[in-house]
Design a protein around this motif. Structure first.
Motif, PDB file in Angstrom:
ATOM      1  N   GLY A   1     -30.845   0.693 -50.482  1.00 20.95           N
ATOM      2  CA  GLY A   1     -30.074   0.795 -51.720  1.00 20.95           C
ATOM      3  C   GLY A   1     -30.941   0.927 -52.968  1.00 20.95           C
ATOM      4  N   GLY A   2     -30.603   1.906 -53.807  1.00 17.73           N
ATOM      5  CA  GLY A   2     -31.307   2.102 -55.068  1.00 17.73           C
ATOM      6  C   GLY A   2     -32.567   2.935 -54.971  1.00 17.73           C
ATOM      7  N   LYS A   3     -33.079   3.157 -53.770  1.00 13.55           N
ATOM      8  CA  LYS A   3     -34.313   3.950 -53.623  1.00 13.55           C
ATOM      9  C   LYS A   3     -33.958   5.418 -53.461  1.00 13.55           C
ATOM     10  CE  LYS A   3     -37.301   0.398 -51.834  1.00 13.55           C
ATOM     11  NZ  LYS A   3     -37.905  -0.038 -53.038  1.00 13.55           N
ATOM     12  N   GLN A   4     -34.878   6.263 -53.916  1.00 13.27           N
ATOM     13  CA  GLN A   4     -34.653   7.700 -53.860  1.00 13.27           C
ATOM     14  C   GLN A   4     -35.986   8.403 -53.706  1.00 13.27           C
ATOM     15  OE1 GLN A   4     -31.914   9.289 -56.818  1.00 13.27           O
ATOM     16  NE2 GLN A   4     -33.573  10.548 -57.565  1.00 13.27           N
ATOM     17  N   ARG A   5     -36.030   9.404 -52.872  1.00  8.37           N
ATOM     18  CA  ARG A   5     -37.239  10.218 -52.714  1.00  8.37           C
ATOM     19  C   ARG A   5     -37.152  11.351 -53.756  1.00  8.37           C
ATOM     20  NH1 ARG A   5     -39.459  13.180 -47.210  1.00  8.37           N
ATOM     21  NH2 ARG A   5     -41.054  14.381 -48.310  1.00  8.37           N
ATOM     22  N   PRO A   6     -38.040  11.357 -54.747  1.00  9.36           N
ATOM     23  CA  PRO A   6     -37.906  12.307 -55.848  1.00  9.36           C
ATOM     24  C   PRO A   6     -38.087  13.768 -55.451  1.00  9.36           C
ATOM     25  CG  PRO A   6     -39.942  11.056 -56.063  1.00  9.36           C
ATOM     26  CD  PRO A   6     -39.176  10.455 -54.916  1.00  9.36           C
ATOM     27  N   ASP A   7     -38.758  14.034 -54.335  1.00  7.14           N
ATOM     28  CA  ASP A   7     -38.986  15.430 -53.945  1.00  7.14           C
ATOM     29  C   ASP A   7     -37.993  15.931 -52.899  1.00  7.14           C
ATOM     30  OD1 ASP A   7     -39.927  13.987 -51.758  1.00  7.14           O
ATOM     31  OD2 ASP A   7     -41.598  15.357 -51.394  1.00  7.14           O
ATOM     32  N   ALA A   8     -36.929  15.168 -52.639  1.00  7.59           N
ATOM     33  CA  ALA A   8     -35.900  15.589 -51.692  1.00  7.59           C
ATOM     34  C   ALA A   8     -34.603  15.887 -52.450  1.00  7.59           C
ATOM     35  CB  ALA A   8     -35.654  14.503 -50.642  1.00  7.59           C
ATOM     36  N   VAL A   9     -33.851  16.859 -51.960  1.00  8.49           N
ATOM     37  CA  VAL A   9     -32.591  17.248 -52.587  1.00  8.49           C
ATOM     38  C   VAL A   9     -31.563  16.147 -52.361  1.00  8.49           C
ATOM     39  CG1 VAL A   9     -30.730  18.945 -52.619  1.00  8.49           C
ATOM     40  CG2 VAL A   9     -33.095  19.687 -52.186  1.00  8.49           C
ATOM     41  N   HIS A  10     -30.969  15.663 -53.442  1.00  3.17           N
ATOM     42  CA  HIS A  10     -29.892  14.684 -53.340  1.00  3.17           C
ATOM     43  C   HIS A  10     -28.737  15.156 -54.214  1.00  3.17           C
ATOM     44  CE1 HIS A  10     -32.763  13.328 -56.421  1.00  3.17           C
ATOM     45  NE2 HIS A  10     -31.693  13.013 -57.103  1.00  3.17           N
ATOM     46  N   MET A  11     -27.631  14.468 -54.150  1.00  7.52           N
ATOM     47  CA  MET A  11     -26.462  14.870 -54.918  1.00  7.52           C
ATOM     48  C   MET A  11     -26.822  14.842 -56.406  1.00  7.52           C
ATOM     49  SD  MET A  11     -24.410  15.732 -52.636  1.00  7.52           S
ATOM     50  CE  MET A  11     -23.066  16.155 -53.730  1.00  7.52           C
ATOM     51  N   GLY A  12     -26.483  15.915 -57.104  1.00  2.52           N
ATOM     52  CA  GLY A  12     -26.790  16.036 -58.528  1.00  2.52           C
ATOM     53  C   GLY A  12     -28.128  16.688 -58.808  1.00  2.52           C
ATOM     54  N   SER A  13     -28.935  16.925 -57.777  1.00  2.00           N
ATOM     55  CA  SER A  13     -30.232  17.581 -57.968  1.00  2.00           C
ATOM     56  C   SER A  13     -30.044  19.033 -58.381  1.00  2.00           C
ATOM     57  CB  SER A  13     -31.048  17.603 -56.678  1.00  2.00           C
ATOM     58  OG  SER A  13     -31.467  16.340 -56.285  1.00  2.00           O
ATOM     59  N   GLU A  14     -30.956  19.491 -59.246  1.00  2.00           N
ATOM     60  CA  GLU A  14     -31.065  20.922 -59.507  1.00  2.00           C
ATOM     61  C   GLU A  14     -32.181  21.420 -58.595  1.00  2.00           C
ATOM     62  OE1 GLU A  14     -30.661  23.058 -63.541  1.00  2.00           O
ATOM     63  OE2 GLU A  14     -32.827  22.881 -63.189  1.00  2.00           O
ATOM     64  N   VAL A  15     -31.916  22.479 -57.841  1.00  2.00           N
ATOM     65  CA  VAL A  15     -32.822  22.941 -56.797  1.00  2.00           C
ATOM     66  C   VAL A  15     -33.133  24.424 -56.973  1.00  2.00           C
ATOM     67  CG1 VAL A  15     -33.142  23.152 -54.299  1.00  2.00           C
ATOM     68  CG2 VAL A  15     -31.653  21.363 -55.215  1.00  2.00           C
ATOM     69  N   ASP A  16     -34.417  24.750 -56.911  1.00  2.00           N
ATOM     70  CA  ASP A  16     -34.827  26.147 -56.803  1.00  2.00           C
ATOM     71  C   ASP A  16     -35.129  26.373 -55.326  1.00  2.00           C
ATOM     72  OD1 ASP A  16     -34.807  26.183 -59.584  1.00  2.00           O
ATOM     73  OD2 ASP A  16     -36.985  26.092 -59.773  1.00  2.00           O
ATOM     74  N   PHE A  17     -34.504  27.391 -54.731  1.00  2.00           N
ATOM     75  CA  PHE A  17     -34.786  27.703 -53.339  1.00  2.00           C
ATOM     76  C   PHE A  17     -34.883  29.208 -53.160  1.00  2.00           C
ATOM     77  CE2 PHE A  17     -30.191  27.937 -53.479  1.00  2.00           C
ATOM     78  CZ  PHE A  17     -29.889  29.004 -52.646  1.00  2.00           C
TER      79      PHE A  17
END
Length: 142
Positions: free
Chosen positions: A53-69
């Protein structure tokens, strides 16, 4: 060197505990209306590494992320924001996690590639080039 997914092997994905809980509920609800996409998302959730809970991997796509692919088939680069279905607006680049491409992106780390199937049944491959969290997006000047 990053491990690329090939064939039926998919790369490891990482989700926040909050995303995992909300997406599990969403998948259950969508099984009646969008069974194919719901099953695909359920498979992604089954193999996800869920952070405490509360932890997040900053380099992984999560809900709300802006992603360039990059679409590795065409070479086209796109920028999208991954959102829940009620927030989706393709004209603003907001794509639902309950789309084939949204399901492919969720939890995928920077630099990783994944095969996904379009709504027309075509297999494509995408690679995550950049991930920006919602907090980082809000801090950027307009």
């Amino acid at each position: 060197m990053s491990r690329k997914a090939t064939g039926t092997t998919k790369p490891r994905i990482t989700l926040t505990a909050a995303d995992y809980e909300k997406l599990t509920s969403l998948t259950d609800a969508a099984m009646h209306t969008m069974p194919d996409v719901a099953r695909e998302l359920s498979g992604e959730l089954d193999r996800a590494h869920v952070l405490a809970g509360g932890k997040q991997r900053p380099d992984a796509v999560h809900m709300g992320s802006e992603v360039d692919f990059r679409d590795d088939t065409t070479g086209r680069v796109q920028t999208v924001t991954l959102v829940y279905p009620h927030e989706a607006d393709i004209s603003q680049g907001k794509i639902s996690v309950l789309t084939p491409i949204g399901t492919a992106l969720i939890g995928l780390p920077l630099g990783q590639s994944i095969d996904w199937t379009t709504r027309t049944g075509e297999t494509r491959r995408l690679t995550v080039l950049q991930v920006r969290s919602p907090a980082a997006i809000e801090r950027e000047p307009a």
